[in-house]
Design a protein around this motif. Structure first.
Motif, short mmCIF file in Angstrom:
data_model
loop_
_atom_site.label_atom_id
_atom_site.label_comp_id
_atom_site.label_asym_id
_atom_site.label_seq_id
_atom_site.Cartn_x
_atom_site.Cartn_y
_atom_site.Cartn_z
N THR A 183 0.55 -0.37 -0.19
CA THR A 183 0.21 0.67 -0.10
C THR A 183 0.67 1.24 0.22
O THR A 183 0.85 1.89 -0.35
CB THR A 183 -0.55 0.49 1.25
OG1 THR A 183 -0.41 -0.17 2.37
CG2 THR A 183 -1.66 -1.04 1.18
N VAL A 184 2.08 1.02 0.21
CA VAL A 184 3.19 1.78 0.02
C VAL A 184 2.79 3.35 -0.86
O VAL A 184 3.47 4.22 -1.34
CB VAL A 184 4.28 1.62 0.90
CG1 VAL A 184 5.57 3.15 0.95
CG2 VAL A 184 4.27 1.40 1.78
N TYR A 185 3.71 2.17 -1.89
CA TYR A 185 3.09 2.12 -3.82
C TYR A 185 1.93 3.01 -4.56
O TYR A 185 0.92 3.03 -3.81
CB TYR A 185 4.07 1.18 -4.05
CG TYR A 185 4.83 0.89 -3.30
CD1 TYR A 185 6.14 0.82 -4.71
CD2 TYR A 185 5.11 -0.72 -2.95
CE1 TYR A 185 7.44 0.42 -3.41
CE2 TYR A 185 6.62 -0.85 -2.14
CZ TYR A 185 7.51 -0.78 -3.40
OH TYR A 185 9.05 -0.99 -2.83
N ALA A 186 2.49 3.62 -5.28
CA ALA A 186 1.14 4.25 -6.23
C ALA A 186 -0.72 3.23 -6.21
O ALA A 186 0.61 1.92 -7.04
CB ALA A 186 1.89 4.52 -7.27
N GLU A 187 -0.63 3.30 -6.36
CA GLU A 187 -2.11 1.96 -7.45
C GLU A 187 -1.15 1.89 -8.54
O GLU A 187 -1.80 0.12 -9.05
CB GLU A 187 -3.36 2.87 -7.36
CG GLU A 187 -4.29 3.10 -6.15
CD GLU A 187 -5.70 3.25 -6.10
OE1 GLU A 187 -6.10 3.66 -7.16
OE2 GLU A 187 -6.33 3.79 -4.62
N ASP A 188 -1.05 2.58 -9.55
CA ASP A 188 -0.70 1.77 -10.66
C ASP A 188 1.03 1.64 -10.17
O ASP A 188 0.37 0.63 -11.78
CB ASP A 188 -0.94 2.94 -11.95
CG ASP A 188 0.35 3.90 -11.60
OD1 ASP A 188 0.62 4.64 -10.15
OD2 ASP A 188 0.87 4.37 -12.23
#
Length: 200
Positions: free
Chosen positions: A104-109
């Motif tokens: 969840t730290v990373y961007a959705e894409d």
């Protein structure tokens, strides 16, 4: 270096994961200037402490990804012992778990790319075309990926001029037009295409 000092290099909400992962392990963490040869590095020191270096010029999400990679070495060695292979099954499992835990730290894409990568983590960032393309935004110099060129195309890489002689899945056979020497160049190398084209 205190883990909290890392916050300015990280994406939002990444710090809590690092505090857990670093735990009480003795680790020397160094933020370096840009290095073209590597994004990060891990070393087990003679006094049984650890040293991790990460390029401070990386985009926050990539910085966190690289730091996670290097921390996976530390945790795997502490958990399984010093005799394991640096990028063997134990490291892959550790890295996989860390990536999915912090997804969840990373961007959705970016999350689907991280999930795909985690199924079989690679030792070298350049071995993942999806990640390389995600983090290398086209720039004003009109650099292209070598894979976008064809046999006969002429390009510049590191101030040297090459022509593509053969194409394979991961590396292209290229000839230096000045020296005549041939090299296998990674298809994800960023190159500048020239106007001329050589036919065999």
């Amino acid at each position: 270096m205190s883990v909290s000092v890392l916050e300015k290099f990280l994406p939002e909400n990444a710090l809590p994961y690092l505090k857990i992962w670093f735990g009480s392990y003795p680790c020397h963490l160094k933020i370096t200037k840009n290095r073209n040869s590597k994004l990060g590095d891990y070393r087990k020191l003679p006094d049984k402490s650890h040293q991790i270096t990460v390029n401070g010029t990386l985009e926050p999400q990539l910085f966190f990804f690289v730091l996670t990679h290097e921390l996976a070495h530390l945790i795997a060695f502490e958990k399984y012992g010093r005799r394991i292979s640096p990028h063997g099954a134990e490291w892959k499992q550790t890295f996989r778990e860390m990536l999915l835990e912090s997804l969840t730290v990373y961007a959705e894409d970016l999350r689907p790319i991280i999930q795909k990568f985690s199924k079989s983590p690679k030792a070298n960032f350049m071995a993942s075309p999806d990640l390389v393309k995600y983090f290398h935004v086209p720039d004003e110099d009109e650099l292209l990926y070598l894979e976008n060129l064809i046999v006969g195309d002429v390009f510049v890489l590191e101030n040297k001029v090459f022509v593509i002689e053969e194409t394979t899945k991961k590396r292209y056979l290229c000839r230096n037009l000045k020296s005549g020497l041939k090299y296998k160049v990674n298809i994800l190398a960023r190159v500048k295409k020239m106007d001329n084209h050589y036919e065999k």
